[in-house]
Design an enzyme around this catalytic site. Structure first.
Site, PDB file in Angstrom:
ATOM      1  N   CYS A  16       0.794  -1.235   0.000  1.00  0.00           N
ATOM      2  CA  CYS A  16       0.000   0.000   0.000  1.00  0.00           C
ATOM      3  C   CYS A  16       0.828   1.287   0.000  1.00  0.00           C
ATOM      4  CB  CYS A  16      -0.982   0.015   1.171  1.00  0.00           C
ATOM      5  SG  CYS A  16      -1.472  -1.576   1.812  1.00  0.00           S
TER       6      CYS A  16
ATOM      7  N   GLN B 130       1.408 -11.500  -3.758  1.00  0.00           N
ATOM      8  CA  GLN B 130      -0.010 -11.177  -3.785  1.00  0.00           C
ATOM      9  C   GLN B 130      -0.426 -10.664  -5.157  1.00  0.00           C
ATOM     10  OE1 GLN B 130       0.210  -8.204  -0.610  1.00  0.00           O
ATOM     11  NE2 GLN B 130      -0.985  -9.560   0.690  1.00  0.00           N
TER      12      GLN B 130
ATOM     13  N   ASP C 106      -1.986  -8.137  -5.777  1.00  0.00           N
ATOM     14  CA  ASP C 106      -2.404  -6.948  -5.045  1.00  0.00           C
ATOM     15  C   ASP C 106      -2.714  -5.805  -6.002  1.00  0.00           C
ATOM     16  OD1 ASP C 106      -2.954  -5.516  -2.810  1.00  0.00           O
ATOM     17  OD2 ASP C 106      -0.878  -5.105  -2.264  1.00  0.00           O
TER      18      ASP C 106
ATOM     19  N   LYS D 259     -13.707  -3.697   5.468  1.00  0.00           N
ATOM     20  CA  LYS D 259     -13.369  -4.503   4.294  1.00  0.00           C
ATOM     21  C   LYS D 259     -14.457  -5.516   3.988  1.00  0.00           C
ATOM     22  CE  LYS D 259     -10.599  -7.815   6.977  1.00  0.00           C
ATOM     23  NZ  LYS D 259      -9.325  -8.558   7.088  1.00  0.00           N
TER      24      LYS D 259
END
Length: 663
Positions: A352, A399, A401, A483
């Site tokens: 992130c 991931q 991601d 989430k």
């Protein structure tokens, strides 16, 4: 003085203050009272014997309801029965803690004679059955701290004394008795130990450290499970037997896919065959993301600690990070390897903050949004050694991601876009049973409550617009965002939490991720953190177990083996393999001087989905005998027909869909 009690149907009655749930249910119906084991008072699961002191709502919990409440009560009480049984059999054993877990319960014991053995589990089970038949009632008492400590000290229960000391001063100390045996417990419990029933099973023994501290005493942990009925228990045990056969670690060894070893705890050594699956999965999801408007990036493994401090991970997640001093280590024999005054870097546990750094390069306009940024980011998390589990729980993971930077008015459309993509991917992987949960604000969180309330509402509204149902997972959000969790069920009914979508207002503010709005003002972007597969390692582990190693054709490491019956067919087999490989098929050849039945059996054990068997006749006629894994018999057909059919079957599902749409 009376209180008003409201029932689930909305009816209300007045009762004397101090009336118990037992008295209320017995006054309604004797048959209902026999089935009722607990109650929910104002929504809180409570002992049926609790005295009610104020107005409130009541709901009775019956043993035959099949609810999660009942299952947890049965397992909780079974843990107490287990502890009593162990101390009846081995009186010098100390009991520690015994919680309910997802698959059942466990209890940790300190036994001077050493850990329990698998053989002793059957002895303990027999004693548990006897205790349950005795049917002692659960009774609750509230003790003072000194009274509880004295009671446990007298009995040599040092661990319980430590637990009493750890209870906050403002909390009462509850003791539950079942006959003469007592335990420290918050409760609630059912009426009697007989309510546990006989549908229980002790499943395994393991080691554990007291309070998870490797410097403390080693305990013996006994795991068990329990259900309301013997049929439910039998179904569960059958599923566990099937799960053991499907264990991805065993299949990974047997099929030569990967291995793990002590010198690289939690990191996977992918073998050639396993890396075929890995690469196919990565290529598949990369194509899906590319078609869905994502831009792929690559960010550093090591980043300065200041980024993690700004994001909040340094304070809340540091114990799960690998931290690296930013200096050249001392190479001399004398002195420390590193000095005490250094800057720190961290191996990224997630992507992130790095993606925000890319977003922050240059000025972004409202017209640039949404910006969908994807990365197959290699992340490291400092998981405890004891928590590691094959591919399912690792320290190094990759991931699928991505982060979506968008405006407030784009939250709904981006959520819909993501959810539909996720369902399509899961369908291609063979999963069609998906449960969505909305995880809300945890006890410790970043940002303001107002921001959290807005984020939860926006995410819930967006999900409702997709038409999919969802459940609420109270307090299970990340520290910075609510989430969506996507739980899928595999071939034997197990649930796996894989994909997530987090709606984050906090991180963009902390890392100053802004864009120029239509009115010229600076606005913080909304950040959607999302993953579909989660980690590739874990998802591949799930696939291996779901398919019991028999992977779909497009993922199979070897898609076809061309095997000869006689040596005269060797040249023909070599020609076929060349043609198969030229067509993009992962083909191998088997010209060993072995009987064909031996070859078929061996490649079946290796889960090869298809075999082309060739002999003199096939070589003369240009045909192959097609044998498919899991079926009897074979079919003779022209090689080119078999090749065309195999190419269609081996096409990844997204490319197959695209081809069908193009026609």
């Amino acid at each position: 003085m009376s209180i008003k009690v409201t029932f689930p149907d909305g009816a209300a009655r007045d009762y004397s203050r101090g009336t118990t749930g037992t008295e209320i249910v017995e006054g309604i119906s004797k048959s209902l009272a026999k089935k009722t084991v607990a109650m929910r008072w104002n929504g809180v699961l409570s002992d049926l014997s609790d005295a009610l002191e104020a107005d409130g709502s009541i709901e009775f919990v019956t043993r035959d309801s099949g609810s999660q409440d009942v299952l947890e009560l049965i397992r909780h009480d079974a843990a107490h029965v287990l502890a009593e049984a162990v101390q009846e059999l081995w009186p010098d054993t100390q009991v520690t803690i015994g919680p309910v877990i997802e698959s059942g319960f466990y209890y940790d014991f300190y036994r001077p004679a050493g850990p329990f053995t698998e053989d002793e589990l059957r002895i303990i089970e027999k004693k548990m059955g006897e205790i349950i038949e005795r049917g002692a009632a659960f009774t609750k008492e509230v003790w003072s701290r000194d009274q509880a400590k004295d009671w446990f000290e007298t009995r040599g229960e040092a661990f319980k004394v430590e637990l009493v000391d750890a209870i906050p001063a403002d909390q009462s100390i509850k003791m539950y008795a079942q006959g003469q045996w007592k335990d420290l417990c918050r409760g609630p419990h059912m009426r009697t130990v007989k309510d546990v029933g006989q549908a229980f099973k002790l499943t395994k023994v393991a080691g554990a450290y007291w309070r998870g501290d490797s410097n403390r005493e080693v305990l013996s942990r006994i795991y068990g499970t329990a259900f309301a009925t013997k049929d439910e228990l039998a179904a569960y045990l059958t599923m566990m037997e099937e799960a053991e056969k499907r264990d991805h670690r065993k299949i990974g060894r047997d099929l030569d896919l990967f291995h793990l070893q002590e010198e690289a705890q939690g990191s996977v050594f992918w073998h050639p065959r396993g890396f075929v699956i890995y690469n196919q999965m990565e290529a598949y999801i990369r194509r899906r993301l590319d078609k869905s408007g994502y831009q792929e990036v690559k960010t550093p493994q090591l980043m300065h600690a200041k980024f993690w401090e700004q994001s909040g991970h340094w304070g809340k997640y540091r114990e799960n990070m690998f931290v690296v001093p930013d200096e050249i280590p001392n190479t001399e024999e004398e002195g420390p390897v590193v000095s005490g005054d250094v800057d720190y870097l961290a191996l990224k546990p997630m992507n992130c903050p790095a993606h925000v750094q890319i977003f922050n390069q240059g000025i972004k306009s409202y017209r640039d949004l949404p910006l969908r940024m994807a990365e197959f980011g290699c992340c490291h998390r400092n998981e405890a050694h004891g928590a590691l589990h094959g591919l399912m729980r690792v320290r190094q993971m990759t991931q699928d991601d991505a982060h979506i930077f968008c405006r407030e008015d784009q939250i709904q459309s981006e959520t819909e876009h993501f959810v539909h993509l996720l369902y399509s991917v899961y369908g291609h992987m063979g999963f069609d049973n998906v449960v969505i949960k909305l995880a809300t604000r945890p006890e410790k969180f970043g940002g303001t409550i107002e921001r959290w309330d807005a984020a939860e509402k926006a995410l819930g509204d967006a999900l409702r617009a997709t038409g999919y149902d969802f459940e609420i997972a109270e307090g299970e959000g990340a520290f910075y965002a609510p989430k969506l969790e996507f739980h899928l069920k595999d071939a034997i009914g197990r649930s796996w939490q894989v994909g997530t979508l987090q709606l984050d207002y906090v991180l963009p503010e902390r890392l100053d991720a802004t864009y120029v709005a239509e009115d010229g003002s600076r606005q913080y972007a909304v950040m959607l953190h999302r993953a579909i597969l989660g980690s590739l390692e874990r998802f591949i582990g799930i696939l291996i177990e779901n398919y019991a190693g028999k992977m779909p054709m497009w993922l199979a490491p070897t898609q076809v083996v061309v095997a000869t019956i006689v040596s005269e067919a060797d040249e023909y087999a070599q020609k076929l393999v060349r043609q198969l490989r030229d067509a993009g098929i992962r083909a191998e050849i088997d010209t060993r001087n072995e009987k064909i039945n031996y070859k078929v059996r061996e490649h079946s054990v290796q889960k090869v989905p298809l075999m082309f068997v060739v002999g003199r006749r096939e070589a003369e006629e240009g045909t192959v005998s097609v044998r498919r894994l899991g079926t009897e018999g074979q079919k003779v057909e022209p090689f080119m027909d078999a090749l065309v059919a195999l190419m269609a079957e081996a096409t990844p599902p997204d490319l197959k869909d695209a081809a069908e749409k193009a026609l």
